[in-house]
Design a protein around this motif. Structure first.
Motif, PDB file in Angstrom:
ATOM      1  N   TYR A   1       0.833  -1.210   0.000  1.00 57.93           N
ATOM      2  CA  TYR A   1       0.000   0.000   0.000  1.00 57.93           C
ATOM      3  C   TYR A   1       0.865   1.256   0.000  1.00 57.93           C
ATOM      4  O   TYR A   1       0.547   2.250  -0.658  1.00 57.93           O
ATOM      5  N   LEU A   2       1.983   1.207   0.733  1.00 63.29           N
ATOM      6  CA  LEU A   2       2.869   2.365   0.836  1.00 63.29           C
ATOM      7  C   LEU A   2       3.764   2.557  -0.385  1.00 63.29           C
ATOM      8  O   LEU A   2       4.262   3.671  -0.603  1.00 63.29           O
ATOM      9  N   LEU A   3       3.965   1.527  -1.166  1.00 59.67           N
ATOM     10  CA  LEU A   3       4.853   1.646  -2.324  1.00 59.67           C
ATOM     11  C   LEU A   3       4.293   2.643  -3.330  1.00 59.67           C
ATOM     12  O   LEU A   3       3.106   2.598  -3.665  1.00 59.67           O
ATOM     13  N   PRO A   4       5.139   3.544  -3.818  1.00 59.43           N
ATOM     14  CA  PRO A   4       4.669   4.494  -4.826  1.00 59.43           C
ATOM     15  C   PRO A   4       4.241   3.766  -6.110  1.00 59.43           C
ATOM     16  O   PRO A   4       4.773   2.698  -6.439  1.00 59.43           O
ATOM     17  N   ASN A   5       3.300   4.351  -6.811  1.00 59.07           N
ATOM     18  CA  ASN A   5       2.815   3.750  -8.052  1.00 59.07           C
ATOM     19  C   ASN A   5       3.951   3.458  -9.028  1.00 59.07           C
ATOM     20  O   ASN A   5       3.964   2.419  -9.683  1.00 59.07           O
ATOM     21  N   ALA A   6       4.922   4.371  -9.111  1.00 63.04           N
ATOM     22  CA  ALA A   6       6.036   4.177 -10.038  1.00 63.04           C
ATOM     23  C   ALA A   6       6.839   2.935  -9.669  1.00 63.04           C
ATOM     24  O   ALA A   6       7.298   2.195 -10.550  1.00 63.04           O
ATOM     25  N   ALA A   7       7.006   2.687  -8.375  1.00 66.54           N
ATOM     26  CA  ALA A   7       7.744   1.492  -7.939  1.00 66.54           C
ATOM     27  C   ALA A   7       6.973   0.232  -8.286  1.00 66.54           C
ATOM     28  O   ALA A   7       7.554  -0.751  -8.763  1.00 66.54           O
ATOM     29  N   ILE A   8       5.672   0.250  -8.069  1.00 62.07           N
ATOM     30  CA  ILE A   8       4.843  -0.912  -8.419  1.00 62.07           C
ATOM     31  C   ILE A   8       4.933  -1.166  -9.917  1.00 62.07           C
ATOM     32  O   ILE A   8       5.059  -2.308 -10.364  1.00 62.07           O
TER      33      ILE A   8
ATOM     34  N   GLU B   1     -11.434  -9.883  -0.461  1.00 69.26           N
ATOM     35  CA  GLU B   1     -10.760  -8.800  -1.166  1.00 69.26           C
ATOM     36  C   GLU B   1     -10.540  -7.679  -0.162  1.00 69.26           C
ATOM     37  O   GLU B   1     -11.490  -7.177   0.424  1.00 69.26           O
ATOM     38  N   ALA B   2      -9.279  -7.302   0.056  1.00 71.85           N
ATOM     39  CA  ALA B   2      -8.983  -6.310   1.084  1.00 71.85           C
ATOM     40  C   ALA B   2      -8.281  -5.081   0.525  1.00 71.85           C
ATOM     41  O   ALA B   2      -7.606  -4.365   1.252  1.00 71.85           O
ATOM     42  N   GLY B   3      -8.451  -4.815  -0.758  1.00 73.13           N
ATOM     43  CA  GLY B   3      -7.779  -3.678  -1.370  1.00 73.13           C
ATOM     44  C   GLY B   3      -8.132  -2.343  -0.738  1.00 73.13           C
ATOM     45  O   GLY B   3      -7.321  -1.426  -0.712  1.00 73.13           O
ATOM     46  N   ALA B   4      -9.329  -2.217  -0.226  1.00 71.41           N
ATOM     47  CA  ALA B   4      -9.755  -0.957   0.383  1.00 71.41           C
ATOM     48  C   ALA B   4      -9.618  -0.985   1.910  1.00 71.41           C
ATOM     49  O   ALA B   4     -10.182  -0.133   2.596  1.00 71.41           O
ATOM     50  N   PHE B   5      -8.854  -1.934   2.430  1.00 71.85           N
ATOM     51  CA  PHE B   5      -8.695  -2.047   3.883  1.00 71.85           C
ATOM     52  C   PHE B   5      -8.026  -0.808   4.467  1.00 71.85           C
ATOM     53  O   PHE B   5      -8.423  -0.302   5.511  1.00 71.85           O
ATOM     54  N   PHE B   6      -6.993  -0.314   3.785  1.00 68.01           N
ATOM     55  CA  PHE B   6      -6.274   0.865   4.261  1.00 68.01           C
ATOM     56  C   PHE B   6      -6.910   2.121   3.657  1.00 68.01           C
ATOM     57  O   PHE B   6      -7.455   2.065   2.555  1.00 68.01           O
ATOM     58  N   PRO B   7      -6.854   3.247   4.365  1.00 61.51           N
ATOM     59  CA  PRO B   7      -7.479   4.476   3.858  1.00 61.51           C
ATOM     60  C   PRO B   7      -6.958   4.828   2.463  1.00 61.51           C
ATOM     61  O   PRO B   7      -5.757   4.797   2.208  1.00 61.51           O
ATOM     62  N   GLY B   8      -7.874   5.127   1.565  1.00 66.46           N
ATOM     63  CA  GLY B   8      -7.480   5.470   0.203  1.00 66.46           C
ATOM     64  C   GLY B   8      -7.146   4.266  -0.653  1.00 66.46           C
ATOM     65  O   GLY B   8      -6.702   4.421  -1.789  1.00 66.46           O
TER      66      GLY B   8
END
Length: 166
Positions: free
Chosen positions: A23-30, A63-70
């Motif tokens: 979740y914390l990884l920047p989009n560019a890193a992913i 499915e837990a994609g929305a578990f963390f805020p945002g």
């Protein structure tokens, strides 16, 4: 019996910790992670996974994609525009990364347990993460195919010229 509780707690920490790290990884890193972004010819735009019967069981997984805020829920496709589908593709990569990391953490059990326990934990890690990895790869292949179709349609669309009324 207390080992079962301990190992269960460790696995819960691995699952949520890996999810949080992804979740914390920047989009560019992913987007640069080769393992979760590569498409292989044997996947055949997701048809390989359909041969595994994935359509019959994929919606039964949590499915837990929305578990963390945002966060981003991948339970349902909400729109079909290229921007949203591109974000969905990125989030399938993020989820796959999380599950590979969780499975990889099973190797830590070898550091402080007899090898037999390490093997059991490695197998558990596989059984609890591979189905999720397969679903992410399947969905990403289908989303990319849809994005290619949208791109072709957009490139092929030509402005309509109207004649002048006299």
């Amino acid at each position: 019996m207390h080992y079962v509780a301990l190992y269960s707690a460790i696995w819960i920490c691995f699952h949520f910790g890996s999810g949080y790290l992804a979740y914390l990884l920047p989009n560019a890193a992913i987007g640069r992670l080769p393992l979760v972004n590569a498409s292989y010819s044997w996947e055949n735009d997701g048809k390989f996974y359909e041969g595994l019967g994935i359509r019959t069981w994929k919606d039964r997984l949590p499915e837990a994609g929305a578990f963390f805020p945002g966060g981003f829920s991948k339970r349902r496709l909400l729109r079909q525009d290229a921007s949203y589908l591109g974000k969905f593709v990125l989030e399938t990569s993020r989820a796959e990364c999380s599950h590979w990391l969780t499975w990889g953490l099973s190797l830590t059990f070898f550091a402080w347990n007899p090898w037999e326990i390490g093997v059991v934990m490695l197998v558990y890690g596989a059984l609890s993460n591979i189905p999720f990895i397969l679903v992410q790869r399947y969905n990403r292949a289908r989303l990319r195919r849809t994005l290619r179709i949208i791109e072709r349609q957009t490139r092929g669309a030509r402005p309509v010229r109207r004649g002048m009324d006299t």
